[in-house]
Design an enzyme around this catalytic site. Structure first.
Site, PDB file in Angstrom:
ATOM      1  N   ASP A  57      -1.358   1.399   5.383  1.00  0.00           N
ATOM      2  CA  ASP A  57      -0.849   2.396   4.273  1.00  0.00           C
ATOM      3  C   ASP A  57      -1.520   3.498   4.065  1.00  0.00           C
ATOM      4  O   ASP A  57      -2.816   3.466   4.444  1.00  0.00           O
ATOM      5  CB  ASP A  57      -0.732   1.563   2.908  1.00  0.00           C
ATOM      6  CG  ASP A  57       0.383   0.534   2.778  1.00  0.00           C
ATOM      7  OD1 ASP A  57       1.152   0.384   3.702  1.00  0.00           O
ATOM      8  OD2 ASP A  57       0.615   0.033   1.524  1.00  0.00           O
ATOM      9  N   HIS A 108       5.908   5.489   2.675  1.00  0.00           N
ATOM     10  CA  HIS A 108       4.990   5.041   1.309  1.00  0.00           C
ATOM     11  C   HIS A 108       5.092   5.899   0.139  1.00  0.00           C
ATOM     12  O   HIS A 108       4.617   5.758  -0.749  1.00  0.00           O
ATOM     13  CB  HIS A 108       3.431   4.824   1.927  1.00  0.00           C
ATOM     14  CG  HIS A 108       2.789   4.228   1.056  1.00  0.00           C
ATOM     15  ND1 HIS A 108       3.058   3.212   0.512  1.00  0.00           N
ATOM     16  CD2 HIS A 108       1.246   4.320   0.811  1.00  0.00           C
ATOM     17  CE1 HIS A 108       2.015   2.586  -0.433  1.00  0.00           C
ATOM     18  NE2 HIS A 108       0.852   3.230  -0.186  1.00  0.00           N
ATOM     19  N   HIS A 112       0.961   9.409  -3.731  1.00  0.00           N
ATOM     20  CA  HIS A 112       0.717   8.120  -4.161  1.00  0.00           C
ATOM     21  C   HIS A 112       0.669   7.985  -5.634  1.00  0.00           C
ATOM     22  O   HIS A 112      -0.012   6.874  -5.913  1.00  0.00           O
ATOM     23  CB  HIS A 112      -0.774   7.816  -3.407  1.00  0.00           C
ATOM     24  CG  HIS A 112      -1.164   6.515  -3.045  1.00  0.00           C
ATOM     25  ND1 HIS A 112      -1.609   5.519  -3.860  1.00  0.00           N
ATOM     26  CD2 HIS A 112      -0.910   5.778  -1.895  1.00  0.00           C
ATOM     27  CE1 HIS A 112      -1.636   4.408  -3.398  1.00  0.00           C
ATOM     28  NE2 HIS A 112      -1.262   4.239  -2.310  1.00  0.00           N
ATOM     29  N   HIS A 203      -5.434  -0.435   5.274  1.00  0.00           N
ATOM     30  CA  HIS A 203      -5.192   0.986   5.119  1.00  0.00           C
ATOM     31  C   HIS A 203      -6.022   2.047   6.002  1.00  0.00           C
ATOM     32  O   HIS A 203      -7.139   1.720   6.384  1.00  0.00           O
ATOM     33  CB  HIS A 203      -5.833   1.439   3.683  1.00  0.00           C
ATOM     34  CG  HIS A 203      -5.367   0.489   2.400  1.00  0.00           C
ATOM     35  ND1 HIS A 203      -5.361  -0.622   2.133  1.00  0.00           N
ATOM     36  CD2 HIS A 203      -4.311   1.285   1.678  1.00  0.00           C
ATOM     37  CE1 HIS A 203      -4.621  -1.096   1.106  1.00  0.00           C
ATOM     38  NE2 HIS A 203      -3.712   0.173   0.990  1.00  0.00           N
TER      39      HIS A 203
HETATM   40 ZN   LIG Z   1      -1.062   2.942  -0.705  1.00  0.00          ZN
END
Ligand SMILES: [Zn+2]
Length: 242
Positions: A57, A108, A112, A203
């Protein structure tokens, strides 16, 4: 994680559903499913069969994503990358490398921000823009959506469905975003809940994590891939299983 909201990130990261639910009330559809792969297998990315899905991610990033890609290339493993639309647009070269090396691209979000903190009515437009950016660069329409922090809202769920995305969280993670994480702690944490058919979250960027944490992820990914090779555990992208 979002450094502007440390209380939020730590609550979400720790899976403290009650705290976040109390903060966001009815806008919150659910926090619990990601912790319950046995009850919500599809939502947690769990599929029948042996292959473990490997997902990253918060990318793409010009420095850390290529470092993760180098590790995957050495082991000839492909993965799914959940990209942030605005960073995909800014790092077209990295996105092209992801595609060239056979990785799967997923959404995603445009940025964010946690969905419950977004202005109502904005999510569908942002998801559609993200899909467009990725599709233009990759030539393939993304299939999966994972909301930031794994926190979904009703609007987010409907928006994802409307733009043709299937929401997938994860069944195990490395907590590689934490400042205290080490390659060993990440490996231990991932393997604790890793089952054949499960979905691993790591990540490939530290833009929402502790600064420099991507180096821990790179080292942990190397160790995990060696481990899985040793035990004969197949690993690949989400889309290879559904
Ligand atoms: Zn994230």
């Amino acid at each position: 994680m979002n450094r502007a909201w440390p209380w939020w990130s730590s609550a979400a990261a720790a899976g403290v559903g009650g705290v976040a639910a109390a903060a966001f009330g009815p806008a919150l559809t659910s926090l619990a499913p990601r912790r319950r792969p046995a009850l919500f297998p599809r939502l947690c990315g769990v599929e029948p069969g042996a292959a473990l899905a490997l997902t990253f991610d918060d990318g793409p990033d010009g420095t850390s994503t290529p470092a993760v890609l180098d590790v995957l290339a050495r082991h000839e493993v492909r993965a799914t990358f959940f990209l942030l639309g605005r960073h995909a647009a800014a790092h077209a070269d990295v996105v092209r490398r992801l595609v060239d090396e056979g990785h799967e691209l997923a959404v995603h979000g445009w940025d964010h921000w946690a969905l419950p903190l977004k202005r109502p009515g904005t999510v569908r437009g942002e998801l559609s823009r993200s899909v467009e950016v990725i599709e233009t660069l990759a030539g393939v329409r993304p299939r999966w959506y994972r909301p930031p922090f794994g926190v979904m809202t009703t609007e987010g769920l409907l928006a994802a469905r409307a733009v043709g995305l299937d929401t997938v969280l994860w069944s195990t993670w490395g907590v590689d975003w934490a400042a205290r994480a080490t390659p060993e702690s990440v490996v231990r944490r991932v393997l604790r809940d890793a089952r054949p058919g499960g979905c691993v979250l790591l990540h490939d960027s530290d833009r929402c994590s502790a600064p420099g944490s991507w180096r821990t992820t790179v080292a942990a990914t190397e160790a995990l891939l060696r481990h899985w090779e040793g035990v004969g555990q197949p690993v690949g992208p989400l889309g290879a299983r559904r």
